[in-house]
Design an enzyme around this catalytic site. Structure first.
Site, mmCIF file in Angstrom:
data_model
loop_
_atom_site.group_PDB
_atom_site.id
_atom_site.type_symbol
_atom_site.label_atom_id
_atom_site.label_comp_id
_atom_site.label_asym_id
_atom_site.label_seq_id
_atom_site.Cartn_x
_atom_site.Cartn_y
_atom_site.Cartn_z
ATOM 1 N N GLY A 60 0.839 -1.196 0.000
ATOM 2 C CA GLY A 60 0.000 0.000 0.000
ATOM 3 C C GLY A 60 0.865 1.232 0.000
ATOM 4 O O GLY A 60 2.070 1.150 0.275
ATOM 5 N N CYS A 96 5.265 -6.102 1.407
ATOM 6 C CA CYS A 96 5.635 -4.685 1.521
ATOM 7 C C CYS A 96 4.924 -4.039 2.725
ATOM 8 O O CYS A 96 5.181 -4.425 3.851
ATOM 9 C CB CYS A 96 5.338 -3.989 0.194
ATOM 10 S SG CYS A 96 6.217 -2.435 0.004
ATOM 11 N N TYR A 97 3.983 -3.107 2.500
ATOM 12 C CA TYR A 97 3.294 -2.507 3.642
ATOM 13 C C TYR A 97 2.649 -3.580 4.518
ATOM 14 O O TYR A 97 2.627 -3.478 5.753
ATOM 15 C CB TYR A 97 2.226 -1.515 3.146
ATOM 16 C CG TYR A 97 1.404 -0.923 4.279
ATOM 17 C CD1 TYR A 97 1.851 0.206 4.958
ATOM 18 C CD2 TYR A 97 0.202 -1.513 4.673
ATOM 19 C CE1 TYR A 97 1.112 0.730 6.008
ATOM 20 C CE2 TYR A 97 -0.539 -0.994 5.713
ATOM 21 C CZ TYR A 97 -0.086 0.132 6.374
ATOM 22 O OH TYR A 97 -0.814 0.642 7.411
ATOM 23 N N ASP A 116 -20.617 -9.748 -20.740
ATOM 24 C CA ASP A 116 -21.002 -9.801 -19.320
ATOM 25 C C ASP A 116 -22.498 -10.053 -19.139
ATOM 26 O O ASP A 116 -22.904 -10.931 -18.382
ATOM 27 C CB ASP A 116 -20.635 -8.494 -18.598
ATOM 28 C CG ASP A 116 -19.188 -8.109 -18.818
ATOM 29 O OD1 ASP A 116 -18.408 -8.995 -19.207
ATOM 30 O OD2 ASP A 116 -18.846 -6.938 -18.616
ATOM 31 N N LYS A 129 -12.688 -10.019 -16.246
ATOM 32 C CA LYS A 129 -13.213 -10.150 -17.613
ATOM 33 C C LYS A 129 -12.780 -11.454 -18.284
ATOM 34 O O LYS A 129 -13.595 -12.141 -18.905
ATOM 35 C CB LYS A 129 -12.711 -8.966 -18.445
ATOM 36 C CG LYS A 129 -13.365 -8.838 -19.789
ATOM 37 C CD LYS A 129 -14.651 -8.095 -19.653
ATOM 38 C CE LYS A 129 -15.298 -7.780 -20.969
ATOM 39 N NZ LYS A 129 -16.489 -6.935 -20.739
ATOM 40 N N HIS A 139 7.863 -7.439 -4.193
ATOM 41 C CA HIS A 139 6.528 -7.791 -4.718
ATOM 42 C C HIS A 139 6.573 -9.075 -5.546
ATOM 43 O O HIS A 139 6.927 -9.036 -6.726
ATOM 44 C CB HIS A 139 5.990 -6.633 -5.571
ATOM 45 C CG HIS A 139 5.616 -5.460 -4.732
ATOM 46 N ND1 HIS A 139 4.358 -5.287 -4.221
ATOM 47 C CD2 HIS A 139 6.361 -4.428 -4.262
ATOM 48 C CE1 HIS A 139 4.324 -4.193 -3.482
ATOM 49 N NE2 HIS A 139 5.535 -3.648 -3.501
ATOM 50 N N GLU A 187 4.138 -10.633 -6.734
ATOM 51 C CA GLU A 187 3.027 -10.699 -7.696
ATOM 52 C C GLU A 187 3.365 -10.072 -9.049
ATOM 53 O O GLU A 187 2.663 -10.310 -10.018
ATOM 54 C CB GLU A 187 1.774 -10.033 -7.098
ATOM 55 C CG GLU A 187 1.817 -8.521 -6.923
ATOM 56 C CD GLU A 187 2.508 -8.060 -5.644
ATOM 57 O OE1 GLU A 187 3.310 -8.831 -5.081
ATOM 58 O OE2 GLU A 187 2.273 -6.915 -5.219
#
Ligand code: XMP
Length: 509
Positions: free
Chosen positions: A51, A78-79, A223, A365, A165, A167
């Protein structure tokens, strides 16, 4: 199931995607969630996201520290790591200078998330604070040149923190580290597939709706079509769909959609032709937000009038996707400024006193497309590029005229034909034309022309939050331009848009 706590990181959705790619379901929740509520959700593990805050800031987001006593595995990124370490008695310091970018990670303990990872590997850093002192029971598991505690883990509990990170793709073995967390540390199973999702969703809808009636607005996009199929599978004839033709669709779109929808979705659909009403209200309106407001208001009016004819309806279904949900529950309460007022139907359920069902609200999506395939939706619906609710109204810059609509429809049809023939349609997030409120001089058969300019926009994107202009081959662009200028009356110049989002947006208005 993995619970992701959203501390406001720009990478939150990426964490969720990384988890789901492994067929493990995950949900993102704000830090205000209480430990008891977490217990009820019964996750196999928790990821605390990064964050933008520093834990020393007064209003920095915090989670109930009781989460560390639930006995669940926790991975702080991280945060998220700073929060965990300071909540458990460690200290975090301001380093004074940001460490941003690549760093070489030296792994000291190849266990837990680092099982099977080389001793040296590349990671991605983005932080201003660092761990100064670890809480009791923790040891350092990795370091970089600038960061002594690049990763740490508890000696006996499944509590792990990483400063970098995992990710993002720049952390070369980040995927493997997250897999280690999911499967070795949390003991998750690869059981979440679109097949299992569809089964659960159908059952869920049946439970919620009972024997009541449901209304759904169909737009012809993926959708709302997938939502329709799911509902139809659950409650068959209790569902009625409404399709509003606002006169701002592509060439022959309404007629083509009517055929496809009727052919492939054996569903009760009411078609409402309201084109003239919309065009009349939009006469001489040039401001994009005014256009959106008028279209949104009329849509509600037309939809509501049609819906009222369906006696006894208690639910309104919508194809809301996860990125919209995440935005509204994020650590800082959602987006702070409205760039474009996208959501035209937001006010409907309350106004019509209907209860809302959103079966896709936890999907991205690309997952909706996979679900569509699973539900045997035809390919031309599954792979349909997104089309904005206000349609061509936001692609004709300035006031909308019937002539402008005719030109843009012809251009758009030619463009899509070329893009599809060249095999680019599925690879692009969107590809469309924009009619500019300008004229330029040209020469055709020795004659001076003074005609319209169209811009071609083609972008790649994962979720429309960011987008890159597509590097289409020059030969294809050349063909597109030639055919448009030769075949569409009223156009003598074609330009290609080479801006990305941000700082531009995908649509021009
Ligand atoms: P922008 O232009 O904001 O677009 O980068 C992001 C995505 O949203 C679509 N879009 C809209 N969709 N109503 C909609 O339903 C709108 O008013 C609207 N404006 C933009 C756009 O096509 C892209 O996919």
């Amino acid at each position: 199931m993995i619970l992701i706590i959203d501390f406001g990181s720009q990478y939150n959705q990426l964490i969720a995607r990384r988890v789901r790619e492994n067929h493990v379901y995950c949900q993102i929740e704000p830090p205000t969630i209480k430990a008891n509520a977490i217990k009820r959700l019964n996750p196999d593990g928790i990821i605390l996201s990064g964050g933008p805050s520093s834990i020393y800031e007064k209003n920095s987001p915090k989670i109930d520290p009781a989460v560390f006593k639930l006995g669940l595995p926790v991975l702080g990124i991280c945060y998220g790591m700073h929060f965990m370490m300071s909540a458990l008695g460690g200290t975090v310091k301001r380093t004074g200078r940001r460490e941003y970018g690549f760093a070489e990670l030296h792994i000291k303990r190849q266990t837990g998330v680092f099982e099977g990872i080389h001793k040296k590997t590349q990671c991605w850093m983005s932080h201003g604070d660092s761990i100064q002192r670890l809480p009791n029971g923790f040891t350092i598991s990795a370091a970089t040149e600038n960061t002594a505690v690049a990763a740490a883990a508890h000696r006996s509990k499944p509590l792990i923190g990483v400063q970098f990170h995992p990710e993002v793709a720049h952390t070369l073995l980040g995927k493997k580290m997250l897999q280690n967390f999911l499967f070795s540390v949390c003991g998750c199973k690869r059981s979440w597939t679109m097949k299992s999702f569809a089964r659960d969703a159908v059952e869920d809808i049946r439970q919620t709706v009972g024997d009541k009636k449901v209304i759904l607005g169909l737009s012809g996009g993926v959708d709302s079509s997938v939502t329709a199929i799911l509902l139809h599978k659950s409650i068959q004839k209790q569902l009625t769909c409404i399709f509003v033709d606002n006169g701002l669709l592509r060439k022959r779109e309404a007629a083509k959609l009517k055929v496809t929808l009727k052919q492939h979705l054996d569903i009760n659909i009411r078609f409402v032709n309201a084109g003239s009403k919309f065009l009349k209200a939009l006469t001489k309106v040039a401001d994009p937000e005014k256009k959106r407001k008028i279209i949104g208001r009329l849509f509600m009016e037309v939809f509501e009038a049609e819906a009222k004819k369906i006696k006894g309806a208690e639910f309104l279904a919508q194809g809301t996707l996860y990125p919209d949900v995440i935005e509204s529950v994020s650590a800082f309460g959602g987006p702070t400024s409205v760039i474009k007022s996208h959501h035209n139907v937001g006010g409907l359920p309350r106004k019509m006193k209907l209860k809302l069902i959103e079966p896709l609200r936890y999907l991205f999506k690309d997952e909706v497309r996979l679900l569509g395939k699973e539900l045997r939706l035809p390919d031309n619906l599954v792979w349909r590029q997104p089309f904005p609710g206000p349609g061509l109204a936001v692609r004709i810059l300035g006031p909308i005229t019937r002539k402008g609509l005719r030109i843009l429809r012809d251009v758009d049809e030619l463009l899509l034909e070329q893009i599809k023939d060249a095999g680019y349609y599925k690879r692009l997030w969107q590809s469309f034309a924009v009619l500019l409120p300008l004229k330029s001089v040209g020469v055709m058969g020795d004659q001076r022309t003074y005609e319209n300019i169209v811009a071609i926009r083609a972008v790649t994107s994962k979720d429309a939050m960011t987008a890159d202009w597509a590097k289409l081959p020059h030969t294809l662009l050349g063909k597109i331009s030639n055919r448009i200028i030769n075949e569409v009356d009223g156009v003598n110049r074609v330009v290609y848009d080479i801006s990305s989002k941000p700082p531009s947006t995908i649509e021009w208005e």
